[in-house]
Design a protein around this motif. Structure first.
Motif, mmCIF file in Angstrom:
data_model
loop_
_atom_site.group_PDB
_atom_site.id
_atom_site.type_symbol
_atom_site.label_atom_id
_atom_site.label_comp_id
_atom_site.label_asym_id
_atom_site.label_seq_id
_atom_site.Cartn_x
_atom_site.Cartn_y
_atom_site.Cartn_z
ATOM 1 N N GLY A 47 0.858 -1.180 0.000
ATOM 2 C CA GLY A 47 0.000 0.000 0.000
ATOM 3 C C GLY A 47 0.894 1.230 0.000
ATOM 4 O O GLY A 47 0.770 2.119 0.834
ATOM 5 N N THR A 48 1.795 1.250 -0.967
ATOM 6 C CA THR A 48 2.861 2.271 -0.962
ATOM 7 C C THR A 48 2.349 3.694 -1.128
ATOM 8 O O THR A 48 3.012 4.654 -0.745
ATOM 9 C CB THR A 48 3.906 1.941 -2.066
ATOM 10 O OG1 THR A 48 5.022 2.806 -1.929
ATOM 11 C CG2 THR A 48 3.336 2.108 -3.468
ATOM 12 N N ILE A 52 6.155 7.465 -0.248
ATOM 13 C CA ILE A 52 7.006 8.242 0.676
ATOM 14 C C ILE A 52 8.008 7.367 1.439
ATOM 15 O O ILE A 52 9.216 7.634 1.428
ATOM 16 C CB ILE A 52 6.121 9.012 1.685
ATOM 17 C CG1 ILE A 52 5.273 10.020 0.940
ATOM 18 C CG2 ILE A 52 6.962 9.671 2.780
ATOM 19 C CD1 ILE A 52 4.257 10.741 1.807
ATOM 20 N N TRP A 53 7.494 6.285 2.058
ATOM 21 C CA TRP A 53 8.388 5.500 2.926
ATOM 22 C C TRP A 53 9.198 4.494 2.125
ATOM 23 O O TRP A 53 10.329 4.170 2.496
ATOM 24 C CB TRP A 53 7.594 4.869 4.073
ATOM 25 C CG TRP A 53 6.945 5.960 4.860
ATOM 26 C CD1 TRP A 53 5.616 6.261 4.931
ATOM 27 C CD2 TRP A 53 7.618 6.983 5.607
ATOM 28 N NE1 TRP A 53 5.411 7.391 5.688
ATOM 29 C CE2 TRP A 53 6.618 7.850 6.116
ATOM 30 C CE3 TRP A 53 8.959 7.265 5.904
ATOM 31 C CZ2 TRP A 53 6.931 8.972 6.893
ATOM 32 C CZ3 TRP A 53 9.261 8.380 6.685
ATOM 33 C CH2 TRP A 53 8.256 9.205 7.167
ATOM 34 N N ASP A 68 0.435 -1.035 -4.873
ATOM 35 C CA ASP A 68 -0.786 -0.328 -4.460
ATOM 36 C C ASP A 68 -1.898 -0.645 -5.470
ATOM 37 O O ASP A 68 -1.618 -0.975 -6.623
ATOM 38 C CB ASP A 68 -0.548 1.190 -4.409
ATOM 39 C CG ASP A 68 -1.494 1.884 -3.423
ATOM 40 O OD1 ASP A 68 -1.054 2.234 -2.315
ATOM 41 O OD2 ASP A 68 -2.690 2.040 -3.766
ATOM 42 N N ILE A 69 -3.158 -0.517 -5.009
ATOM 43 C CA ILE A 69 -4.282 -0.769 -5.933
ATOM 44 C C ILE A 69 -4.722 0.489 -6.666
ATOM 45 O O ILE A 69 -5.516 0.422 -7.581
ATOM 46 C CB ILE A 69 -5.557 -1.338 -5.242
ATOM 47 C CG1 ILE A 69 -5.751 -0.714 -3.872
ATOM 48 C CG2 ILE A 69 -5.600 -2.837 -5.236
ATOM 49 C CD1 ILE A 69 -7.139 -0.937 -3.310
ATOM 50 N N VAL A 70 -4.241 1.658 -6.219
ATOM 51 C CA VAL A 70 -4.730 2.904 -6.820
ATOM 52 C C VAL A 70 -3.692 3.449 -7.810
ATOM 53 O O VAL A 70 -2.571 3.795 -7.427
ATOM 54 C CB VAL A 70 -5.048 3.954 -5.729
ATOM 55 C CG1 VAL A 70 -5.525 5.250 -6.362
ATOM 56 C CG2 VAL A 70 -6.095 3.413 -4.765
ATOM 57 N N ASP A 94 -2.779 -5.994 -5.633
ATOM 58 C CA ASP A 94 -3.520 -6.064 -4.380
ATOM 59 C C ASP A 94 -2.673 -6.778 -3.326
ATOM 60 O O ASP A 94 -2.100 -7.837 -3.619
ATOM 61 C CB ASP A 94 -4.822 -6.846 -4.651
ATOM 62 C CG ASP A 94 -5.853 -6.640 -3.572
ATOM 63 O OD1 ASP A 94 -5.509 -6.830 -2.383
ATOM 64 O OD2 ASP A 94 -6.984 -6.282 -3.906
ATOM 65 N N VAL A 95 -2.650 -6.235 -2.128
ATOM 66 C CA VAL A 95 -1.850 -6.856 -1.064
ATOM 67 C C VAL A 95 -2.397 -8.225 -0.659
ATOM 68 O O VAL A 95 -1.712 -8.989 0.008
ATOM 69 C CB VAL A 95 -1.759 -5.963 0.208
ATOM 70 C CG1 VAL A 95 -1.066 -4.650 -0.093
ATOM 71 C CG2 VAL A 95 -3.128 -5.732 0.828
ATOM 72 N N THR A 113 2.311 0.903 6.043
ATOM 73 C CA THR A 113 1.942 2.097 6.806
ATOM 74 C C THR A 113 0.461 2.422 6.575
ATOM 75 O O THR A 113 0.136 3.484 6.065
ATOM 76 C CB THR A 113 2.834 3.298 6.436
ATOM 77 O OG1 THR A 113 2.865 3.438 5.014
ATOM 78 C CG2 THR A 113 4.255 3.141 6.922
ATOM 79 N N THR A 115 -2.398 -0.108 5.554
ATOM 80 C CA THR A 115 -3.287 -0.862 4.664
ATOM 81 C C THR A 115 -4.026 -1.963 5.429
ATOM 82 O O THR A 115 -5.260 -2.045 5.394
ATOM 83 C CB THR A 115 -2.471 -1.487 3.505
ATOM 84 O OG1 THR A 115 -1.738 -0.448 2.873
ATOM 85 C CG2 THR A 115 -3.375 -2.148 2.478
HETATM 86 C C1 SAM Z 1 -3.082 5.072 4.624
HETATM 87 S S1 SAM Z 1 -2.593 4.881 2.969
HETATM 88 C C2 SAM Z 1 -0.849 4.787 3.176
HETATM 89 C C3 SAM Z 1 -0.092 5.135 1.934
HETATM 90 C C4 SAM Z 1 1.444 5.146 2.112
HETATM 91 N N1 SAM Z 1 1.929 3.870 2.568
HETATM 92 C C5 SAM Z 1 1.862 6.247 3.062
HETATM 93 O O1 SAM Z 1 2.188 5.958 4.233
HETATM 94 O O2 SAM Z 1 1.885 7.419 2.649
HETATM 95 C C6 SAM Z 1 -3.029 3.196 2.583
HETATM 96 C C7 SAM Z 1 -2.653 2.766 1.170
HETATM 97 O O3 SAM Z 1 -3.026 1.408 0.966
HETATM 98 C C8 SAM Z 1 -3.536 1.245 -0.348
HETATM 99 N N2 SAM Z 1 -4.381 0.045 -0.350
HETATM 100 C C9 SAM Z 1 -5.537 -0.143 0.310
HETATM 101 N N3 SAM Z 1 -6.010 -1.380 0.108
HETATM 102 C C10 SAM Z 1 -5.109 -2.003 -0.710
HETATM 103 C C11 SAM Z 1 -5.020 -3.311 -1.275
HETATM 104 N N4 SAM Z 1 -5.971 -4.230 -1.045
HETATM 105 N N5 SAM Z 1 -3.958 -3.596 -2.041
HETATM 106 C C12 SAM Z 1 -2.985 -2.663 -2.295
HETATM 107 N N6 SAM Z 1 -3.013 -1.418 -1.783
HETATM 108 C C13 SAM Z 1 -4.059 -1.086 -0.998
HETATM 109 C C14 SAM Z 1 -4.290 2.537 -0.602
HETATM 110 O O4 SAM Z 1 -4.502 2.784 -1.971
HETATM 111 C C15 SAM Z 1 -3.364 3.554 0.074
HETATM 112 O O5 SAM Z 1 -2.396 4.040 -0.824
#
Ligand code: SAM
Length: 201
Positions: A47-48, A52-53, A68-70, A94-95, A113, A115
């Motif tokens: 869920g990158t 950033i990290w 990431d999915i988005v 997808d994670v 961070t 997800t």
């Molecule tokens: C709170 S954000 C954190 C983003 C980043 N890691 C940060 O700390 O800035 C959660 C991230 O998880 C991604 N996400 C949510 N569900 C997911 C999934 N099933 N598979 C992959 N990414 C996912 C979202 O698109 C989002 O970018």
């Protein structure tokens, strides 16, 4: 949380981290690097988001894959990595289906961070299973988790739920992240988030 919508409207308060949060995450990275020399090996940023990290890890000498999915988030990550002049592999996936995403295996550090704690129980089990399949035998998983509580947006997870999703792993530390959102979000969401550090049993 509707992540696609959040990125579409530019709502990503998790990116506005303060120095205390940055110090804590840096301390956790230091621990993983202690006694080793750069390059530290493969790291996976789940869920990158805007990377950033993952980018921070790449700067420190990890070979980072971010997933990431988005797509909009991944485009932001690509741009950020380009500006930072670091190499980071970015994968749309997808994670809960890491093997299907073709990211490979042998990851020594797995970072999440924000997800896991918003997934439903079946997705959490799938995420745990997939991490177990792609992680190195000596891997560390760092999970940022909000507690389970009745609040909007993020579901949250209890320690029992974390442990249930990671059979074969042991929670070795639970520590405050020092994340402070803007005061309105603090009041509304009460994040009280913690880092869970897991290693294989
Ligand atoms: C709170 S954000 C954190 C983003 C980043 N890691 C940060 O700390 O800035 C959660 C991230 O998880 C991604 N996400 C949510 N569900 C997911 C999934 N099933 N598979 C992959 N990414 C996912 C979202 O698109 C989002 O970018």
């Amino acid at each position: 949380m509707n992540w696609r919508f959040a990125y579409a409207i530019g709502f990503h308060p998790w990116e506005d981290t303060d120095p205390a949060f940055a110090r804590k995450i840096s301390e956790l990275f230091d621990r993983e690097e202690q006694g080793r020399k750069s390059p530290y090996g493969p790291a996976l940023d789940l869920g990158t988001g805007s990377g950033i990290w993952g980018i921070e890890l790449a700067k420190r000498g990890w070979q980072v894959t971010g997933i990431d999915i988005v797509e909009k988030a991944l485009r932001r990550a690509q741009e950020r990595a380009r500006k930072a002049d670091v190499d980071m592999r970015l994968v749309h996936g997808d994670v809960t289906a890491l093997r299907a995403a073709g990211i490979g295996s042998g990851f020594r550090l797995i970072l999440d961070t924000g997800t896991f704690h918003d997934l439903n129980p079946a997705q959490r089990d799938a995420m745990g299973r997939e991490i177990s399949a792609v992680a190195a035998s000596d891997a560390t998983v760092l999970l940022l988790v909000w507690p389970k509580r009745r609040r909007p947006l993020i579901r949250g997870a209890s320690r029992t739920e974390v442990e249930a999703a990671f059979p074969g792993w042991r929670v070795v530390d639970v520590e405050p992240s020092h994340f402070r959102p803007p005061w309105v979000l603090e009041l509304l969401l009460r994040p009280d988030e913690h880092w869970y550090c897991l290693r294989r049993e």
